[in-house]
Structure formats: structure tokens, C-alpha cells
Design a protein around this motif. Structure first.
Motif, PDB file in Angstrom:
ATOM      1  N   PHE A 307       0.912   0.633   4.387  1.00 61.39           N
ATOM      2  CA  PHE A 307       1.942   0.956   5.075  1.00 61.39           C
ATOM      3  C   PHE A 307       3.298   0.818   4.206  1.00 61.39           C
ATOM      4  O   PHE A 307       4.131   1.782   4.150  1.00 61.39           O
ATOM      5  CB  PHE A 307       2.365   0.651   6.567  1.00 61.39           C
ATOM      6  N   MET A 308       3.528  -0.181   3.560  1.00 65.72           N
ATOM      7  CA  MET A 308       4.571  -0.583   2.875  1.00 65.72           C
ATOM      8  C   MET A 308       4.657   0.270   1.571  1.00 65.72           C
ATOM      9  O   MET A 308       5.630   1.030   1.273  1.00 65.72           O
ATOM     10  CB  MET A 308       4.731  -1.793   2.299  1.00 65.72           C
ATOM     11  N   THR A 309       3.472   0.775   1.187  1.00 68.79           N
ATOM     12  CA  THR A 309       3.476   1.658  -0.071  1.00 68.79           C
ATOM     13  C   THR A 309       3.860   3.026   0.276  1.00 68.79           C
ATOM     14  O   THR A 309       4.644   3.407  -0.481  1.00 68.79           O
ATOM     15  CB  THR A 309       1.974   1.309  -0.851  1.00 68.79           C
ATOM     16  N   LEU A 310       3.242   3.385   1.414  1.00 72.24           N
ATOM     17  CA  LEU A 310       3.630   4.858   1.606  1.00 72.24           C
ATOM     18  C   LEU A 310       5.132   5.006   1.998  1.00 72.24           C
ATOM     19  O   LEU A 310       5.870   6.066   1.795  1.00 72.24           O
ATOM     20  CB  LEU A 310       2.856   5.217   2.787  1.00 72.24           C
ATOM     21  N   PHE A 311       5.890   3.949   2.562  1.00 75.88           N
ATOM     22  CA  PHE A 311       7.304   4.045   2.904  1.00 75.88           C
ATOM     23  C   PHE A 311       8.180   3.804   1.619  1.00 75.88           C
ATOM     24  O   PHE A 311       8.913   4.690   1.446  1.00 75.88           O
ATOM     25  CB  PHE A 311       7.676   2.618   3.547  1.00 75.88           C
ATOM     26  N   LEU A 312       7.449   3.064   0.559  1.00 74.96           N
ATOM     27  CA  LEU A 312       8.156   3.141  -0.684  1.00 74.96           C
ATOM     28  C   LEU A 312       8.256   4.491  -1.374  1.00 74.96           C
ATOM     29  O   LEU A 312       9.134   4.864  -2.038  1.00 74.96           O
ATOM     30  CB  LEU A 312       7.747   2.144  -1.595  1.00 74.96           C
ATOM     31  N   LEU A 313       6.805   5.071  -1.038  1.00 71.12           N
ATOM     32  CA  LEU A 313       6.723   6.466  -1.877  1.00 71.12           C
ATOM     33  C   LEU A 313       7.585   7.712  -1.362  1.00 71.12           C
ATOM     34  O   LEU A 313       8.117   8.522  -1.944  1.00 71.12           O
ATOM     35  CB  LEU A 313       5.190   6.975  -1.768  1.00 71.12           C
TER      36      LEU A 313
END
Length: 386
Positions: A307-313
Motif C-alpha cells: 500500500f505504501m509503495t503504491l501511494f508513493l508511486l
């Protein structure tokens, strides 16, 4: 923050009493519509309160304010290491937890930033909140097998997690990303236990509601965290687009994380999406099976990391920010580095099947030594990631 704290207390608020100083920070300096008034004000107003507490301790430690500040900040930041170690132990084992701690103290971000970056303190708050969520998951799993769950304990873990997440939200408005990611993952994994979900939500929201009430009254209704967050994100986002062109800054910041966050970060992200794909598919098809409590906690960290990685992307403002704002991202991934240690030991055993002397944890030690060499080279060749 260090600079602005000195300016605030020496120039802007020197004649004010303690209560009026707090009112000034919330009602004038960081009101919803005040914008970017001075360095540090893109951060929530609670940031200055925490900085003031550290500053008070600093002046009582040393006559040199910068030295006292550095000592306090370094001590607090270093507490992140045992917190991550404990989470790692809960996911894997005591041995992996110790290796995680040793590896952490060799990565460039810790060696080069923990004695300088005030922002790391909020990563400590995030991961301490996560630790209580881990204890909550562990308790629910064990109690479910015994067919009895004490809602008071679930409330207790949620309440403590809520306190630390509320503190973490004072770091930057971008800290909403890890907080929401961990909460979403927790709720997904315990979604079938509706009583647990309800009690947990009540426990974790009470500290946030208490903060919002305090914020409203101390600022006379001028400050509200979510409203100011949207305003600041818009201001900072527009400035970043001009100062750091997309997609160059985007790729540059990920490279910074892969270097400063240690050689473990990139493999962990690959692991997230390999393992996460299976977890999400199993949850969607109702085939999600928990093997044991360690498996449950590991899935929780993996799902949160995705979830965090997708937010950052996909979140424009945050993805253009520098590594100091993303430190919570690295801290959230570090507990999963045990996967690499296990993989290394399996590899060494297969390479040297008949040599017991080479199979005693040497794979992990070689990996840690490699990181130390890289960190030393970086520390003597660059002053900062800019």
C-alpha cells in the motif's frame, strides 16, 4: 526545524507566556489558511511542540544548543533500532531479530542521518504504533484459537497504537500514508472478527479525536489537521513540480532510497510484490489461510508495504519529496529483511553442502560486511544525499 525553533523562541515568542506560545504556533503560525510562513511550517504545528520539548532538554544538557539538540535527537532516533528488531523477532525469530539490528546499524541512513535528522523521530513513532498493532494481531490470533477474545486487550493495543500514530502525524502531512497503510492492512486481516474491528477502531481513534479537540480550542478554530494538510500538499506540490521536474526527480528519489536505505531495500520491494500478489489473490478468492501468528504478522507487514509503495508511486507531492520524508518508508521495510537472511543461508548451504564451517551464518555476515563497506565509502565521499 532546528533553525525555526530558535527563531520562534528568540524573536517571535520571547515575550509570550507558555500557553500563549502554544496558541501562537497553532492559531497564527500554522492556521489553515496561513500557508508557508517560515521554514518548518509545511509541517503540522505539533512538530514545533515536540521540537520545543527537545530544545528544553537540549539547553539543560549543554550550553551549546546545537550539541544538546544533537545528543537528544540521536538518542531518540537510535530507539528505532530495538523497535524494528522486536518487530522482526515477531515475524521471524530471535536470531533474525538480532541480525536485523546489526544490519540496521550499518546502513547509510542510520549512520549518516540519525544524529542529524529530527524527522527520524516520527519514524520511531510510526514503528512503535506498528509494534502495538503487531501485538494486537498476535493476541487476536492466539485468542481466536482459544475461542475467546478479550475486547479490553484489543482496545488497549489500539489505544496505544493510536497515541503513537497521532504523534507520528505531527511529523509531516505525508505521514498519513504509512498510518493509513498499516491501519488498512490490519482491518483487512481481522475483518471477519467484527467485534475486534469495532473495538480496535474505537481505541485507535480516541487519541486522534483528543488531539483534534485540543487543536480546535488552542487555535480558536483556526487549525484543523486534515484541512491544513490539503492546503500544504497543494502549495508544496506546486513548488516541487517546478524545482524537481517529473519524472527525473521521481527516479532520483527512488535511487536515493535504494542507496541510503541499504542494499536490503530493493530486494524487499521485489519480495513485497511477489508475496503480495499471492496474499491479495487469496484474500480476494477467500482462500487466505494463516499458518501461524508469525505468518499473519509477516502478511500484515507485506500488505502494508505494498500500500505504501503504491501511494508513493501515484501521489504526486510525496513522490517528489526527498529521502528525509520517506524515512518512514525505509523503516517500514527494514523488519522484513529477515527474508533475505534466510535466503542467504539457504544459498550458502546449497553452495557448500559438505562444509559445516561455512554454514554457520556466514552468508548473513558477509552481506552485513558488504553494507558496512558501502556505507564507509559513502560517508567519506559525500556530505549529504543532495
Amino acid at each position: 526545524i532546528f533553525y525555526s525553533t530558535k527563531v520562534l523562541f528568540n524573536e517571535h515568542m520571547s515575550a509570550l507566556e507558555a500557553f500563549n506560545k502554544v496558541k501562537y504556533i497553532f492559531g497564527d503560525l500554522s492556521a489553515n489558511e496561513s500557508g508557508y510562513t517560515m521554514p518548518g511550517t509545511p509541517h503540522p504545528p505539533g512538530n514545533f511542540l515536540i521540537a520545543a520539548i527537545i530544545g528544553f532538554i537540549a539547553v539543560n544538557i549543554s550550553d551549546n544548543f546545537a550539541l544538546g539538540w544533537g545528543i537528544v535527537v540521536t538518542f531518540l532516533n537510535a530507539l528505532l533500532v530495538p523497535v524494528v528488531m522486536i518487530i522482526s523477532k515477531e515475524i521471524f525469530s530471535k536470531k533474525i531479530g538480532k541480525l536485523t539490528g546489526i544490519m540496521m546499524i550499518t546502513v547509510p541512513s542510520l549512520c549518516m542521518h540519525f544524529s542529524a535528522m529530527f524527522d527520524v523521530l516520527f519514524s520511531l513513532f510510526v514503528m512503535t504504533g506498528v509494534l502495538f498493532l503487531v501485538y494486537g494481531l498476535k493476541y487476536v490470533y492466539v485468542s481466536k484459537n482459544l475461542e475467546f477474545i478479550k475486547t479490553s486487550k484489543v482496545f488497549f493495543f489500539g489505544f496505544l497504537g493510536g497515541i503513537f500514530f497521532t504523534l507520528a502525524a505531527q511529523g509531516t502531512y505525508g505521514h498519513a500514508i504509512p498510518i493509513l497503510s498499516f491501519l488498512l492492512s490490519f482491518l483487512i486481516l481481522v475483518r471477519k472478527e467484527w467485534k475486534v474491528v469495532l473495538v480496535f477502531i474505537i481505541g485507535i481513534t480516541i487519541p486522534a479525536i483528543m488531539y483534534f479537540i485540543f487543536e480546535y480550542f488552542i487555535s480558536s478554530g483556526k487549525t484543523f489537521w486534515p484541512v491544513r494538510a490539503l492546503n500544504i500538499v497543494s502549495i508544496v506540490g506546486n513548488d516541487l513540480i517546478l524545482a524537481r521536474p517529473f519524472p527525473l526527480a521521481y527516479f532520483a528519489n527512488f535511487i536515493i532510497i535504494f542507496v541510503i536505505g541499504g542494499v536490503v531495500i530493493f530486494p524487499i520491494i521485489i519480495y513485497l510484490f511477489i508475496e503480495g500478489k499471492v496474499i491479495i489473490k487469496n484474500i480476494y478468492t477467500h482462500n487466505f489461510i494463516v499458518l501461524d501468528q508469525k505468518h499473519l504478522i509477516r502478511n500484515f507487514l507485506v500488505l502494508s508495504g505494498i500500500f505504501m509503495t503504491l501511494f508513493l508511486l501515484f501521489q504526486t507531492t510525496v513522490r517528489l519529496e526527498v529521502e528525509r520524508t520517506w524515512h518512514w518508508y525505509m523503516a517500514s521495510l527494514w523488519p522484513l529483511m529477515g527474508v533475505l537472511f534466510i535466503a542467504l543461508e539457504v544459498t550458502v548451504k546449497r553452495l557448500f553442502p559438505n562444509q559445516d564451517s561455512v554454514r554457520g551464518g556466514y552468508g548473513s555476515l558477509i552481506f552485513i560486511s558488504l553494507q558496512m563497506v558501502i556505507t564507509l565509502v559513502l560517508s567519506v565521499s559525500i556530505m549529504d544525499y543532495y
